[in-house]
Scaffold this motif. Structure first.
Motif, PDB file in Angstrom:
ATOM      1  N   ASP A   1       0.840  -1.195   0.000  1.00 30.09           N
ATOM      2  CA  ASP A   1       0.000   0.000   0.000  1.00 30.09           C
ATOM      3  C   ASP A   1       0.880   1.252   0.000  1.00 30.09           C
ATOM      4  OD1 ASP A   1       0.882   0.370   2.636  1.00 30.09           O
ATOM      5  OD2 ASP A   1      -1.007  -0.297   3.529  1.00 30.09           O
ATOM      6  N   ASP A   2       0.260   2.405   0.190  1.00 28.94           N
ATOM      7  CA  ASP A   2       0.996   3.673   0.131  1.00 28.94           C
ATOM      8  C   ASP A   2       2.098   3.761   1.181  1.00 28.94           C
ATOM      9  OD1 ASP A   2      -0.359   4.754  -2.057  1.00 28.94           O
ATOM     10  OD2 ASP A   2      -1.943   5.588  -0.802  1.00 28.94           O
ATOM     11  N   ILE A   3       1.849   3.229   2.369  1.00 30.57           N
ATOM     12  CA  ILE A   3       2.884   3.265   3.405  1.00 30.57           C
ATOM     13  C   ILE A   3       4.064   2.393   2.996  1.00 30.57           C
ATOM     14  CG2 ILE A   3       3.431   2.724   5.815  1.00 30.57           C
ATOM     15  CD1 ILE A   3       0.459   3.343   6.462  1.00 30.57           C
ATOM     16  N   ASP A   4       3.779   1.197   2.520  1.00 29.86           N
ATOM     17  CA  ASP A   4       4.849   0.290   2.079  1.00 29.86           C
ATOM     18  C   ASP A   4       5.677   0.929   0.967  1.00 29.86           C
ATOM     19  OD1 ASP A   4       3.832  -1.792   3.791  1.00 29.86           O
ATOM     20  OD2 ASP A   4       2.354  -2.273   2.257  1.00 29.86           O
ATOM     21  N   ASN A   5       5.007   1.513  -0.003  1.00 27.65           N
ATOM     22  CA  ASN A   5       5.713   2.144  -1.118  1.00 27.65           C
ATOM     23  C   ASN A   5       6.519   3.353  -0.660  1.00 27.65           C
ATOM     24  OD1 ASN A   5       4.777   0.309  -3.073  1.00 27.65           O
ATOM     25  ND2 ASN A   5       2.858   1.416  -3.249  1.00 27.65           N
ATOM     26  N   PHE A   6       5.973   4.101   0.305  1.00 26.69           N
ATOM     27  CA  PHE A   6       6.728   5.242   0.827  1.00 26.69           C
ATOM     28  C   PHE A   6       8.019   4.765   1.504  1.00 26.69           C
ATOM     29  CE2 PHE A   6       8.130   8.291   3.918  1.00 26.69           C
ATOM     30  CZ  PHE A   6       8.171   9.451   3.171  1.00 26.69           C
ATOM     31  N   VAL A   7       7.950   3.667   2.241  1.00 24.26           N
ATOM     32  CA  VAL A   7       9.155   3.146   2.892  1.00 24.26           C
ATOM     33  C   VAL A   7      10.250   2.893   1.848  1.00 24.26           C
ATOM     34  CG1 VAL A   7      10.132   1.147   4.108  1.00 24.26           C
ATOM     35  CG2 VAL A   7       8.014   2.183   4.933  1.00 24.26           C
ATOM     36  N   VAL A   8       9.897   2.254   0.757  1.00 25.18           N
ATOM     37  CA  VAL A   8      10.880   1.984  -0.300  1.00 25.18           C
ATOM     38  C   VAL A   8      11.456   3.298  -0.822  1.00 25.18           C
ATOM     39  CG1 VAL A   8      11.228   1.060  -2.624  1.00 25.18           C
ATOM     40  CG2 VAL A   8       9.802  -0.197  -0.984  1.00 25.18           C
ATOM     41  N   ASN A   9      10.595   4.235  -1.172  1.00 18.12           N
ATOM     42  CA  ASN A   9      11.065   5.515  -1.710  1.00 18.12           C
ATOM     43  C   ASN A   9      11.924   6.274  -0.710  1.00 18.12           C
ATOM     44  OD1 ASN A   9       9.864   5.264  -4.252  1.00 18.12           O
ATOM     45  ND2 ASN A   9       7.911   6.046  -3.504  1.00 18.12           N
ATOM     46  N   ALA A  10      11.522   6.259   0.560  1.00 13.96           N
ATOM     47  CA  ALA A  10      12.278   6.978   1.581  1.00 13.96           C
ATOM     48  C   ALA A  10      13.659   6.354   1.782  1.00 13.96           C
ATOM     49  CB  ALA A  10      11.501   7.002   2.895  1.00 13.96           C
ATOM     50  N   VAL A  11      13.716   5.035   1.873  1.00 17.65           N
ATOM     51  CA  VAL A  11      15.003   4.367   2.084  1.00 17.65           C
ATOM     52  C   VAL A  11      15.963   4.680   0.944  1.00 17.65           C
ATOM     53  CG1 VAL A  11      16.151   2.111   2.189  1.00 17.65           C
ATOM     54  CG2 VAL A  11      14.087   2.521   3.550  1.00 17.65           C
ATOM     55  N   LEU A  12      15.488   4.601  -0.279  1.00 18.47           N
ATOM     56  CA  LEU A  12      16.380   4.858  -1.417  1.00 18.47           C
ATOM     57  C   LEU A  12      16.795   6.327  -1.494  1.00 18.47           C
ATOM     58  CD1 LEU A  12      14.686   2.521  -4.033  1.00 18.47           C
ATOM     59  CD2 LEU A  12      16.757   2.101  -2.674  1.00 18.47           C
ATOM     60  N   THR A  13      15.888   7.227  -1.184  1.00 16.41           N
ATOM     61  CA  THR A  13      16.241   8.656  -1.156  1.00 16.41           C
ATOM     62  C   THR A  13      17.263   8.926  -0.065  1.00 16.41           C
ATOM     63  OG1 THR A  13      14.076   9.277  -2.038  1.00 16.41           O
ATOM     64  CG2 THR A  13      15.323  11.006  -0.915  1.00 16.41           C
ATOM     65  N   LEU A  14      17.058   8.322   1.098  1.00 19.07           N
ATOM     66  CA  LEU A  14      17.979   8.531   2.216  1.00 19.07           C
ATOM     67  C   LEU A  14      19.352   7.902   1.968  1.00 19.07           C
ATOM     68  CD1 LEU A  14      15.304   8.047   4.950  1.00 19.07           C
ATOM     69  CD2 LEU A  14      16.776  10.082   4.761  1.00 19.07           C
ATOM     70  N   LEU A  15      19.419   6.879   1.153  1.00 21.20           N
ATOM     71  CA  LEU A  15      20.732   6.354   0.776  1.00 21.20           C
ATOM     72  C   LEU A  15      21.516   7.407  -0.001  1.00 21.20           C
ATOM     73  CD1 LEU A  15      20.303   2.692  -0.494  1.00 21.20           C
ATOM     74  CD2 LEU A  15      21.594   3.458   1.493  1.00 21.20           C
ATOM     75  N   ASP A  16      20.830   8.067  -0.919  1.00 18.96           N
ATOM     76  CA  ASP A  16      21.477   9.087  -1.742  1.00 18.96           C
ATOM     77  C   ASP A  16      21.736  10.376  -0.978  1.00 18.96           C
ATOM     78  OD1 ASP A  16      21.374   7.347  -3.930  1.00 18.96           O
ATOM     79  OD2 ASP A  16      19.433   8.128  -4.592  1.00 18.96           O
ATOM     80  N   ASP A  17      20.836  10.696  -0.041  1.00 21.17           N
ATOM     81  CA  ASP A  17      20.938  11.930   0.740  1.00 21.17           C
ATOM     82  C   ASP A  17      20.510  11.628   2.176  1.00 21.17           C
ATOM     83  OD1 ASP A  17      20.861  14.421   1.899  1.00 21.17           O
ATOM     84  OD2 ASP A  17      19.294  15.220   0.586  1.00 21.17           O
ATOM     85  N   PRO A  18      21.463  11.248   3.032  1.00 22.33           N
ATOM     86  CA  PRO A  18      21.121  10.864   4.400  1.00 22.33           C
ATOM     87  C   PRO A  18      20.432  11.961   5.217  1.00 22.33           C
ATOM     88  CG  PRO A  18      23.349  10.165   3.868  1.00 22.33           C
ATOM     89  CD  PRO A  18      22.875  11.037   2.735  1.00 22.33           C
ATOM     90  N   ASP A  19      20.521  13.194   4.765  1.00 19.57           N
ATOM     91  CA  ASP A  19      19.875  14.301   5.481  1.00 19.57           C
ATOM     92  C   ASP A  19      18.506  14.650   4.913  1.00 19.57           C
ATOM     93  OD1 ASP A  19      22.080  14.662   7.227  1.00 19.57           O
ATOM     94  OD2 ASP A  19      23.137  15.771   5.657  1.00 19.57           O
TER      95      ASP A  19
END
Length: 153
Positions: free
Chosen positions: A109-127
């Motif tokens: 669902d939207d929460i699950d998909n957000f987790v994926v997007n957030a983790v990958l974004t945070l890998l590129d930009d930890p801040d």
């Protein structure tokens, strides 16, 4: 140009922060199984993509106990690094498998998909902040995405 790689510590930091971000915006508890199963499954999959689900269950139980006690799971660096593609594959697999396991065949669902997007974004930009993840990954404003996450509960 070389492909950037990430240590296990960097991946765990992105997982923790991405899950915390999703929990904060959705109103879910960070120790909810919707977060603890994908966390455990991601780390097991990175360690061994062919590991059986029973290995995920063992890791999940240990992680959930540590989380309930307010602690953080220790990270044991072994020198391996992972590409963004490897992390993406692991997090996507983990979310899909954990969703299927927890909700008996349901889709992410939207929460699950957000987790994926957030983790990958945070890998590129930890801040990166919630707004940064939304700007990077969604064609909507932060308030709209936040409402999707709250509605997915």
């Amino acid at each position: 140009m070389s492909t950037p790689t990430f240590t296990l510590s960097q991946i765990v930091a992105a997982l923790n922060e991405g899950i915390e971000m999703a929990a904060d915006e959705s109103g879910c508890n960070i120790t909810d199984e919707r977060f603890t199963w994908p966390y455990a499954a991601t780390l097991v999959h990175l360690d061994n993509p062919d590991a059986p689900w029973t290995h995920v269950a063992v890791r999940h139980d240990a992680h959930r106990q540590i989380s309930r006690e307010g602690g953080e799971e220790p990270v044991s660096e072994d020198g391996r690094t992972f590409t963004r593609d490897q992390v993406s594959a692991a997090v996507n697999w983990a979310v899909d498998e954990a969703t299927d396991f927890r909700r008996l065949g349901a889709c992410a669902d939207d929460i699950d998909n957000f987790v994926v997007n957030a983790v990958l974004t945070l890998l590129d930009d930890p801040d990166a902040s919630f707004d940064d993840v939304v700007t990077e990954c969604y064609g909507e404003g932060p308030d709209r995405v936040s409402s999707w996450l709250a509605d997915a509960v």
